[in-house]
Design an enzyme around this catalytic site. Structure first.
Site, mmCIF file in Angstrom:
data_model
loop_
_atom_site.group_PDB
_atom_site.id
_atom_site.type_symbol
_atom_site.label_atom_id
_atom_site.label_comp_id
_atom_site.label_asym_id
_atom_site.label_seq_id
_atom_site.Cartn_x
_atom_site.Cartn_y
_atom_site.Cartn_z
ATOM 1 N N SER A 28 0.828 -1.204 0.000
ATOM 2 C CA SER A 28 0.000 0.000 0.000
ATOM 3 C C SER A 28 0.865 1.257 0.000
ATOM 4 O O SER A 28 1.632 1.483 -0.918
ATOM 5 C CB SER A 28 -0.960 -0.030 1.186
ATOM 6 O OG SER A 28 -1.904 1.005 1.098
ATOM 7 N N ASP B 143 -3.116 6.695 -3.464
ATOM 8 C CA ASP B 143 -1.908 6.133 -2.866
ATOM 9 C C ASP B 143 -1.352 5.080 -3.830
ATOM 10 O O ASP B 143 -1.962 4.791 -4.868
ATOM 11 C CB ASP B 143 -2.193 5.598 -1.462
ATOM 12 C CG ASP B 143 -2.931 4.284 -1.451
ATOM 13 O OD1 ASP B 143 -3.628 3.963 -2.428
ATOM 14 O OD2 ASP B 143 -2.837 3.556 -0.439
ATOM 15 N N ASP C 200 -1.159 1.834 -4.220
ATOM 16 C CA ASP C 200 -1.942 0.699 -4.732
ATOM 17 C C ASP C 200 -3.376 1.115 -5.047
ATOM 18 O O ASP C 200 -4.222 0.271 -5.335
ATOM 19 C CB ASP C 200 -1.899 -0.493 -3.783
ATOM 20 C CG ASP C 200 -2.649 -0.258 -2.481
ATOM 21 O OD1 ASP C 200 -2.720 0.903 -2.034
ATOM 22 O OD2 ASP C 200 -3.154 -1.237 -1.901
ATOM 23 N N ASP D 39 -5.938 2.124 -3.430
ATOM 24 C CA ASP D 39 -7.129 1.817 -2.631
ATOM 25 C C ASP D 39 -7.531 3.005 -1.760
ATOM 26 O O ASP D 39 -8.574 2.963 -1.105
ATOM 27 C CB ASP D 39 -6.954 0.545 -1.801
ATOM 28 C CG ASP D 39 -5.881 0.654 -0.727
ATOM 29 O OD1 ASP D 39 -5.100 1.634 -0.726
ATOM 30 O OD2 ASP D 39 -5.806 -0.268 0.115
#
Length: 502
Positions: free
Chosen positions: A104, A251, A253, A255
């Site tokens: 992440s 961000d 990734d 999500d």
């Protein structure tokens, strides 16, 4: 060894059982496969995806090949993909599990192994501890079997869903009139976000070129998180330069989604709580039958007031979307203050920065057609429900254990007043039921502080919120100035918990 905790594993790239490496990933996958078979889920479909971090391609290949050798049909998503695509694919295919290789918004030296179970939700207890025991019981060698890429159509199906989100209200003409500045922060969401926005009718999109292509070294930011100071500077500069209507940061990734708006002092990023209430109101405009909206115990209290005013049910959960996705029947929207938003829980039972970006852009279009802005909407909430001003103090520490030590010390000797005001102390570790957790809450008439150790990073997190009544719009500036001073006093107290260092 790395513990199998929040949604899976996350840690530094290094050799040994305490690091993310092929051996750790292989053992984890073999243990997860054994756990699934023990529950008569052997032979069920599994989805594997990855981001563009160092090691992600190698880890995803190992994961897919070990599942295949264990008898699971494996769908491997092509190329680096945003995490919400994996969550969507698990639910879309009726898969028994999904794995996304990602850390992440962690620093470049980290990677992770995120697990979704049946239904596309993150795992919760006791599954996490059961899987960890299965990992510990894995016996070498671990078999592998070659797997081909096979999930390109799932990316297209995800995009089609996002482009037709229930509740798109702005209208084709209004959407074409919205100018957007966008950054992917060197992550994997840039190209897909541009495609999703275009499919929904938003074609005037300008990107931060220096941060658009995936780059695992994240060269332009100290920490690849839109919440970190300075991370969105290039985005805000672009937004000002092109006279954008809204700035959107994903961000790495994709999500999570953060918004930037213009103000008297120039462009600035708004807090996750502000975006959360804006998107909640947007979703509730569709007036679904008996809707439920949810947030967490560390988020703003504003959503509870908005829900009551919009005749919607409201729920609070512990932090994390593994809880928010399970908030209750009729869930139409959930958010956490850490810029995580779930605007389409029937299809993606996790936070999704790309669908949140499309929904936010549509809200901008709807308001612009009415001669209003997102800031106008936030101002109207302050007048209707009172000003709710928030801040967060994150104290970076040597390791996660240090954060737990600080919480334990504060729990043993809690203050009776903060910033000269008496406070009521609640130890959430002593609360019975689903909201029991390692967190401390300090309540006063005009503020609230929640203190907890981070579940994924070596940080102590302090969530601050100040309340103030606003009788009319002309009182807003004065109320905001007083709230800013109050937040400064509360933040000073929080920094003192770690010797004044942040």
């Amino acid at each position: 060894m790395l513990r199998f905790g929040t949604a899976g594993l996350r840690g530094p790239l290094r050799e040994g059982p305490d690091g993310m490496n092929v051996t750790t990933v292989s053992r984890t996958t073999a243990g997860l496969a054994d756990w699934l078979r023990e529950r008569c889920l052997g032979g069920g479909a599994v989805v594997v995806g990855r981001d563009a971090r160092h090691g992600s391609a190698e880890f995803a290949t190992a994961t897919a090949e070990i599942f295949a050798a264990a008898g699971f049909p494996v769908t491997v998503l092509p190329d680096p993909v945003p995490t919400p695509v994996v969550a969507f694919a698990v639910r879309e295919l009726g898969a028994v599990a999904g794995v996304q290789i990602t850390a992440s918004h962690n620093p470049p030296a980290d990677n992770g192994y995120k697990v979704y179970l049946d239904g596309g939700s993150q795992l919760i207890a006791p599954a996490d501890s059961e899987i960890e025991k299965a990992i510990e019981a894995v016996v070498e060698p671990i078999a592998r079997e070659a797997v081909s890429m096979s999930g390109a159509d799932l990316v297209d199906r995800y995009l089609a869903r996002v482009a037709q989100l229930p509740g798109l209200l702005g209208g084709p003409g209004a959407r074409a009139d919205v100018r957007i500045a966008l950054t992917a922060l060197h992550g994997v969401g840039g190209a897909l976000a541009v495609r999703a926005l275009a499919a929904a009718g938003f074609t005037d999109v300008h990107v931060v070129d220096e941060q658009f292509a995936p780059d695992p070294d994240f060269p332009t930011v100290a920490f690849p998180n839109p919440e970190e100071p300075g991370a969105a500077d290039l985005l805000l500069a672009l937004a000002e330069r092109i006279d954008a209507d809204v700035a959107i940061a994903l961000d790495p990734d994709a999500d999570r989604c953060a918004l930037g708006l213009p103000g008297p002092g120039g462009w600035h990023m708004v807090r996750g709580d502000e975006t959360g209430v804006l998107l909640a109101d947007y979703v509730l405009r569709t007036r679904p039958t008996d809707p439920l909206v949810a947030t967490t115990i560390v988020s703003s209290r504003l959503l509870s007031k908005l829900a009551a005013a919009r005749t919607a049910r409201y729920a609070e959960t512990l932090t994390g979307f593994k809880w928010l996705a399970r908030a209750g029947d009729g869930l139409v929207y959930a958010y956490e203050e850490a810029i995580g938003h779930c605007v389409d829980p029937t299809k993606v039972r996790d936070k999704d920065g790309i669908s949140a970006a499309v929904a936010a852009a549509d809200l901008v279009a709807l308001l612009k057609a009415q001669g209003a802005t997102l800031q106008d909407e936030l101002d109207s909430y302050a007048v209707e429900f009172g000003l709710h001003a928030g801040d967060q103090v994150s104290l970076r520490l040597p390791d996660q254990a240090a954060a737990s030590v600080l919480v334990a010390a504060l729990r043993a000797d809690p203050p009776s007043e903060i910033a000269g005001t008496p406070v009521k102390f609640t130890d959430q570790a002593q609360v019975r039921g689903r909201l029991r957790t390692d967190a401390l809450i300090f309540d006063a008439d005009d503020f609230r502080i929640v203190v907890r150790p981070s579940g994924t990073e070596p940080k102590l997190k302090c969530y601050l919120e100040v309340f103030a009544q606003v009788s009319e719009p002309d009182d807003l500036n004065n109320a905001r100035q007083l709230a800013a001073q109050r937040l400064f006093e509360l933040a000073t107290f929080c920094r003192s918990l770690a010797g004044g260092k942040e």
